[in-house]
Design a protein around this motif. Structure first.
Motif, mmCIF file in Angstrom:
data_model
loop_
_atom_site.group_PDB
_atom_site.id
_atom_site.type_symbol
_atom_site.label_atom_id
_atom_site.label_comp_id
_atom_site.label_asym_id
_atom_site.label_seq_id
_atom_site.Cartn_x
_atom_site.Cartn_y
_atom_site.Cartn_z
ATOM 1 N N SER A 92 37.291 42.480 -67.943
ATOM 2 C CA SER A 92 37.442 42.686 -66.252
ATOM 3 C C SER A 92 36.103 43.127 -65.721
ATOM 4 O O SER A 92 35.971 42.749 -64.604
ATOM 5 C CB SER A 92 38.347 43.694 -66.334
ATOM 6 O OG SER A 92 37.799 45.012 -66.483
ATOM 7 N N LYS B 248 49.351 49.077 -69.046
ATOM 8 C CA LYS B 248 49.505 47.580 -68.235
ATOM 9 C C LYS B 248 50.746 47.521 -67.252
ATOM 10 O O LYS B 248 50.635 46.885 -66.195
ATOM 11 C CB LYS B 248 49.932 46.336 -69.441
ATOM 12 C CG LYS B 248 48.618 46.096 -70.225
ATOM 13 C CD LYS B 248 48.820 44.853 -70.982
ATOM 14 C CE LYS B 248 47.741 44.641 -72.113
ATOM 15 N NZ LYS B 248 48.142 43.928 -73.133
ATOM 16 N N SER C 205 39.145 44.351 -73.214
ATOM 17 C CA SER C 205 39.683 44.017 -71.810
ATOM 18 C C SER C 205 38.871 44.628 -70.817
ATOM 19 O O SER C 205 38.659 43.943 -69.650
ATOM 20 C CB SER C 205 41.230 44.404 -71.780
ATOM 21 O OG SER C 205 41.336 45.709 -71.804
ATOM 22 N N ARG D 97 49.394 51.445 -74.354
ATOM 23 C CA ARG D 97 48.580 50.169 -73.796
ATOM 24 C C ARG D 97 49.311 49.472 -72.934
ATOM 25 O O ARG D 97 49.147 49.185 -71.788
ATOM 26 C CB ARG D 97 48.121 49.321 -75.081
ATOM 27 C CG ARG D 97 47.176 48.630 -74.754
ATOM 28 C CD ARG D 97 46.191 48.060 -76.025
ATOM 29 N NE ARG D 97 46.939 47.855 -77.130
ATOM 30 C CZ ARG D 97 47.844 46.943 -77.710
ATOM 31 N NH1 ARG D 97 47.899 46.007 -77.065
ATOM 32 N NH2 ARG D 97 48.396 47.108 -79.168
ATOM 33 N N ASN D 98 50.752 49.584 -73.417
ATOM 34 C CA ASN D 98 51.561 48.639 -72.655
ATOM 35 C C ASN D 98 52.386 49.399 -71.446
ATOM 36 O O ASN D 98 52.240 48.729 -70.151
ATOM 37 C CB ASN D 98 52.739 48.074 -73.318
ATOM 38 C CG ASN D 98 52.215 46.832 -74.348
ATOM 39 O OD1 ASN D 98 52.101 45.709 -73.650
ATOM 40 N ND2 ASN D 98 52.062 47.201 -75.463
ATOM 41 N N TRP E 88 58.070 44.668 -73.033
ATOM 42 C CA TRP E 88 58.250 45.014 -71.805
ATOM 43 C C TRP E 88 59.466 45.429 -71.163
ATOM 44 O O TRP E 88 59.757 46.318 -70.633
ATOM 45 C CB TRP E 88 57.305 44.070 -70.658
ATOM 46 C CG TRP E 88 56.005 44.257 -70.735
ATOM 47 C CD1 TRP E 88 55.089 44.736 -71.616
ATOM 48 C CD2 TRP E 88 55.040 43.985 -69.792
ATOM 49 N NE1 TRP E 88 53.838 44.772 -71.543
ATOM 50 C CE2 TRP E 88 53.811 44.224 -70.129
ATOM 51 C CE3 TRP E 88 55.265 43.371 -68.602
ATOM 52 C CZ2 TRP E 88 52.638 43.784 -69.623
ATOM 53 C CZ3 TRP E 88 54.036 42.695 -67.874
ATOM 54 C CH2 TRP E 88 52.584 43.317 -68.271
ATOM 55 N N ASP F 221 49.706 49.211 -64.259
ATOM 56 C CA ASP F 221 48.562 48.119 -63.671
ATOM 57 C C ASP F 221 49.527 47.237 -62.746
ATOM 58 O O ASP F 221 48.953 46.741 -61.686
ATOM 59 C CB ASP F 221 47.846 47.290 -64.486
ATOM 60 C CG ASP F 221 46.677 48.268 -64.887
ATOM 61 O OD1 ASP F 221 45.895 47.814 -65.984
ATOM 62 O OD2 ASP F 221 46.282 49.467 -64.222
ATOM 63 N N GLU F 222 50.595 46.793 -63.329
ATOM 64 C CA GLU F 222 51.541 45.671 -62.623
ATOM 65 C C GLU F 222 52.318 46.337 -61.480
ATOM 66 O O GLU F 222 52.883 45.506 -60.790
ATOM 67 C CB GLU F 222 52.278 44.876 -63.784
ATOM 68 C CG GLU F 222 51.464 44.249 -64.803
ATOM 69 C CD GLU F 222 50.787 43.110 -64.350
ATOM 70 O OE1 GLU F 222 51.486 42.409 -63.383
ATOM 71 O OE2 GLU F 222 49.806 42.411 -64.578
#
Lengths: 110, 917
Positions: free
Chosen positions: B66, A52, B62, A48-49, A10, A55-56
């Protein structure tokens, strides 16, 4: 209390986006270069990351800047949010602290 | 659809819609980047696939997680679905996982069926993998030298002799100087040494090699260095160890260079250690074919370098010059031989018909074993096909029993592809488990196969499970899954759901199509089985023909043991002579011994062939070959091995240095060179008519012994008294033939009981001298047929398994047929048919399939038999007896397999049968 420590991949993704927006391929090659070839982000893992991170709230998807080269398909670029910038900087400070300690203990040359 | 697009399809649909293009572009970019960086395309592909699989799985799980923690609806929940069982919106990944889980559940519910299929596949796949691993290690892998395709071996030969010799030292230098086809040439010769100074003394294999051998092979020592030219020409006592000997006897000591190794009781300085997996010489070639534990310089003496026309016992290995082919090198060799004789040979040897042959090294190493290996691979492949046909029959009948289930699936929207996929996943799971077990079985089976091989398998140390073997196993398992599952899958997918739902409820007879498929599978099984049975039958007959050959000896009650006198302790010929005379005398006096002798060669092996000339030859004999196999014997050798004296006398210990040189000849030599005459009293000599050694008088003629082996044609042979050799020759270490004698002891008692006593006598003369090669003469004779026995046993074994599988197939098909025709049989019985007619009906059905299989298979067997010609001894490939026996065995076994369900059918109760619905 600072932000929690980031996973290494990240941190590297956010670092790649720190100076300007990039698309996925650009992030992959930047991370490869800035880690001296030590971290290879494979496509599935990368996207994918990125999802994420989105999302964060650390990155957002933006349209490609005008004239940007994307290699085909609908261009999708990623932009570092202010929260993402803070998280990346916090992690960089944390790592810099370790480097300073290593220098103090003469593990590294000053 | 290319592979990248296939990987992208693993992701959830909506994710693909958003990121599919980027993912595709990124995967292609990564593949290109890794390729540019010199990475393996296979490894990159595997990593991309793993990345895609893991990412797709993580995304899905996931989402599920969720969804569990946020039970409220998501937008994707409102995407339209057409079938609960096979929702069109799901990606391949989800339905694959569903089908996999379902298949595993079904297989768990039928443990007997699953165990039967898995074990059958494990055995068949395991056998294929075991044989392929041997093929891979021996034939497919390159030899462990640099650029091995450029290496050739060279042999010399004299005129009309079929079997080439080695190279004479006298010819090597001259050949090297005149040949332009090679970058480098090196000579080598297999020898044995006594290794002492390290726990128990033992005999080890060694090779005397030119200083440049490692350069020719392109391999460097792992420790130390190779020999220098000075060490070779100067006959210095230096040695290079093999990796195996270094670890076994020197504990892998990295400072071993400079230490001493005691060979034949002389200290050699270790100058190097070869790397692991380096093997030289290789098994397989006709001579100098024993992998060495230690290498020493070949160091030809002046005597050897002048020994024109003799000492043809060295092998030559050479690296071809760039651009030169083996054919071109062979043409040049033909041209050089004439020049060699003209320019170097002495006047008396001019006209000697010297030949030089060139062969690729790889061909020389594996040429003999190639045919049988491919034959075995074909045989196990056929066994696998038959096993898969059995499983296909089982799966077909199982699929038929699940007609209703498949019909419901189709009605609820599962497409044909989905139904087919379900069946194929079931067989895929079975094949995967069977393949994994088969791999384990193959590991064990491969070790057993190599250990049981009659002659040491060339490159045995290189037979391992590498990527190629694993890939082969995967391919075989996949093919097995397809063969077992495709027909049932097509059948299941082919039925219309409406028809299936109506018919499945009524227990009607199986469809005609399915009956035909089952019949076709059984016919194919028997066609394959007869091919293997015929091949097995031919090899078995060939083996028995070989065993029926009279070796010319009386092999019962004879024990053999070998000793070899090291030059370090037995420096002179007199020392060697004294030892063996005394040893033989001691052994002769042992209780139970009726005759004791010794020879430089074991019976049924030839080491030495010599050119000879006959005194006052007949005109007819001038045209003959004039080479002979020769051996030296002492004591009561002929009596010990039980040969027949036809004329004159045997050699004895009265034939010494001070008596007239004598020789004994065999019947073949006598008939060829003195047809119709008594050869006793005639004379022969070594060498050509124009220049020969002193005459030797023929004192006896013995019955032919199959000295070159049971399968080899009988050739002219001679025997000389060992005691008539001068001390100088007995003590020579150049070839050292006379230092190593093979005792042959005939006894009134079981011969193996004499071994401790013989060993005691050897120890009494020399406590440190090892005694090796202890075996009975029966074992020696049996070993001559061991290749044939091995081939016959293996192929016969595979044929037996194939027949058994085919019998299971026909029995199973008939049992299914009977169970489906129970009503019909019940009606027949109720209407007055007797049990015998029912048995006849069922058996006729089965034997019709067998007959069809024979009709198709016999021509295939005839065609395949031609491939066996080189492996057969005195047996034609179209031997009627072998084919008839194979067909008869097949018919008998098939008949028994048909009889069981037939008899069961005849016992059907008409009442029960008519009540079945």
């Amino acid at each position: 209390m600072g932000l929690p420590a980031l996973p290494p991949h990240w941190f590297q993704i956010l670092l790649a986006l720190a100076d300007h927006d990039r698309h996925g391929l650009g992030v992959m090659s930047d991370v490869l270069e800035q880690t001296g070839g030590r971290m290879k982000l494979w496509p599935g893992m990368l996207y994918r990351n990125l999802a994420k991170l989105a999302d964060e709230g650390l990155v957002v998807e933006v349209d490609a800047p005008a004239g940007a080269e994307t290699g085909g398909g609908r261009p999708r670029f990623y932009h570092l949010t202010p929260l993402g910038r803070r998280a990346c900087a916090s992690e960089a400070e944390r790592l810099a602290g370790f480097v300073a300690t290593a220098r103090r203990k003469k593990l590294l040359k000053a | 659809m290319d592979w990248v697009a296939a990987l992208v399809r693993l992701y959830p649909r909506d994710y693909r819609a958003r990121h599919g293009a980027e993912l595709t572009e990124a995967m292609r970019a990564v593949a290109a980047r890794e390729r540019a960086a010199g990475g393996s395309a296979v490894v990159t592909g595997v990593r991309l696939a793993l990345d895609a699989v893991v990412s797709a799985w993580v995304l899905r799980t996931s989402r599920l997680a969720s969804r569990a923690s946020h039970p409220g609806p998501r937008i994707s929940d409102f995407a339209p679905r057409t079938s609960r069982l096979a929702p069109r919106g799901d990606s391949i990944m989800q339905s694959l996982v569903q089908d996999l889980r379902y298949a595993l559940r079904l297989l768990r519910r039928a443990p007997l069926f699953s165990a039967l299929v898995v074990s059958t596949l494990a055995l068949a796949i395991g056998a294929n993998t075991a044989i392929f691993s041997v093929v891979n290690g021996v034939l497919l892998r390159a030899l462990p030298y640099h650029d091995p395709d450029r290496l050739v071996v060279l042999y010399e030969g004299i005129g009309s002799i079929n079997q080439p010799f080695g190279f004479s030292p006298a010819d090597i230098g001259g050949f090297r100087d005149r040949a332009r086809s090679y970058e480098a040439v090196a000579a080598f010769r297999s020898v044995e040494y006594e290794l002492s100074g390290v726990d128990q003394p033992e005999r080890i294999s060694a090779a005397r090699v030119s200083a440049g051998l490692m350069e020719v092979l392109g391999v460097s020592p792992a420790l130390g260095r190779t020999f220098t030219a000075e060490e070779d020409t100067g006959r210095q006592l230096v040695a290079i160890l093999s990796d195996g000997l270094w670890r076994r006897k020197f504990g892998g000591d990295p400072s071993v260079v400079g230490r001493a190794v005691v060979l034949d009781r002389r200290a050699y300085t270790i100058v190097g250690v070869m790397p692991p997996r380096f093997t030289f010489p290789n098994r397989g070639p006709r001579l100098n074919n024993v992998p060495a534990d230690v290498y020493v310089p070949i160091s030809f003496t002046q005597g050897e370098l002048r020994a024109f026309g003799s000492m043809y016992n060295n092998s030559l290995v050479a690296r071809l010059a760039p651009g030169v082919t083996p054919a071109q090198a062979a043409t040049e060799a033909d041209a050089i031989t004439g020049r060699l004789v003209r320019e170097l040979y002495p006047a008396e040897l001019q006209g000697i018909p010297l030949q030089i042959r060139v062969a690729p090294l790889a061909e020389d190493v594996v040429g003999n074993i190639r045919r049988i290996l491919f034959l075995l691979l074909a045989a196990v492949g056929v066994v696998l096909l038959i096993a898969c046909a059995d499983i296909a029959c089982l799966m077909l009948t199982r699929a038929a029993a699940r007609e209703r289930e498949m019909a419901i699936r189709s009605a609820l929207g599962a497409g044909r592809a989905r139904v087919m996929r379900l069946i194929l996943i079931e067989t895929g799971v079975l094949a995967l488990i069977g393949g994994a077990l088969g791999l384990a079985l193959a590991w064990w089976g491969q070790r057993v196969l190599i250990a049981a091989a009659p002659i040491p398998v060339p490159r045995a140390a290189e037979i391992t499970f590498d990527v190629r073997v694993l890939a082969f196993t995967s391919i075989v398992a996949t093919l097995a899954a397809l063969i077992c599952g495709l027909l049932p899958a097509l059948e299941s997918a082919g039925r219309e759901s409406g028809t299936a739902l109506k018919e499945a409820g009524r227990g009607a007879s199986a469809g005609t199509r399915q009956r035909r498929i089952l019949a076709g599978l059984v016919t194919a099984q028997f066609a394959c089985a007869i091919v293997l049975l015929a091949a097995g039958g031919l090899l078995i007959k060939s083996f028995f023909r070989l065993m029926a050959i009279d070796p010319g000896l009386d092999a019962g009650s004879v024990i053999s043991a070998s000793t070899n006198l090291p030059s370090g302790s037995y420096r002179s010929g007199a020392d060697v002579r004294r030892f063996y005379v005394e040893l033989l005398e001691r052994v002769r006096r042992l209780p139970g011994v009726t005759a004791a002798g010794a020879a430089t060669d074991l019976p049924l092996s030839v080491r030495e062939r010599r050119v000879f000339t006959v005194e006052n030859p007949s005109e007819a004999s001038r045209a003959l070959g004039h080479t002979v196999a020769n051996d030296w014997v002492m004591g009561s050798y002929f009596e010990a091995v039980g040969v027949r004296i036809l004329r004159g006398r045997a050699l004895s210990d009265a034939d010494t240095l001070t008596s007239e040189p004598v020789v004994v000849v065999n019947e073949t030599l006598a008939k060829q060179y003195w047809p119709g005459e008594d050869p006793v009293g005639r004379r022969i000599a070594w060498g050509l008519e124009s220049n020969h050694q002193p005459w030797m008088r023929v004192v006896g003629v013995i019955g032919d012994i199959k000295q070159a082996g049971l399968a080899a044609p009988t050739e002219p042979e001679t025997w000389q008294p060992w005691l008539q050799m001068p001390d100088q020759i007995l003590g020579s270490t150049i070839v050292g033939v006379f230092r190593g004698m093979k005792l042959m002891v005939r006894a009134q008692v079981p011969p193996t009981t004499l071994v401790p006593a013989i060993r005691q006598e050897v120890r009494a003369l020399d406590p440190a001298l090892p005694m090796t090669g202890v075996q009975t003469l029966e074992e020696i004779v049996g070993a001559s047929a061991s290749s044939q026995r091995f081939n016959a046993a293996l192929l016969g074994g595979f044929a037996g398994v194939a027949l058994l599988l085919a019998a299971v197939g026909v029995g199973g098909v008939l049992a299914i047929s009977v169970s489906r025709r129970t009503q019909e049989i019940g009606i027949r019985l109720a209407l007055g048919a007797d049990a015998l007619s029912v048995i006849r009906m069922v058996t006729r059905h089965g034997m019709t399939l067998v007959a069809a299989g024979l009709a198709i298979g016999l021509p295939m067997a005839f065609a395949a038999a031609r491939l066996l010609r080189a492996l057969l001894f005195e047996t034609a490939p179209y031997d009627a007896v072998a084919f008839a026996a194979a067909a008869a065995a097949l018919i008998v076994v098939a008949f028994l397999a048909c009889a069981v369900p037939a008899i069961r059918a005849s016992r059907v109760s008409p009442v029960t049968a008519l009540r079945i619905d």
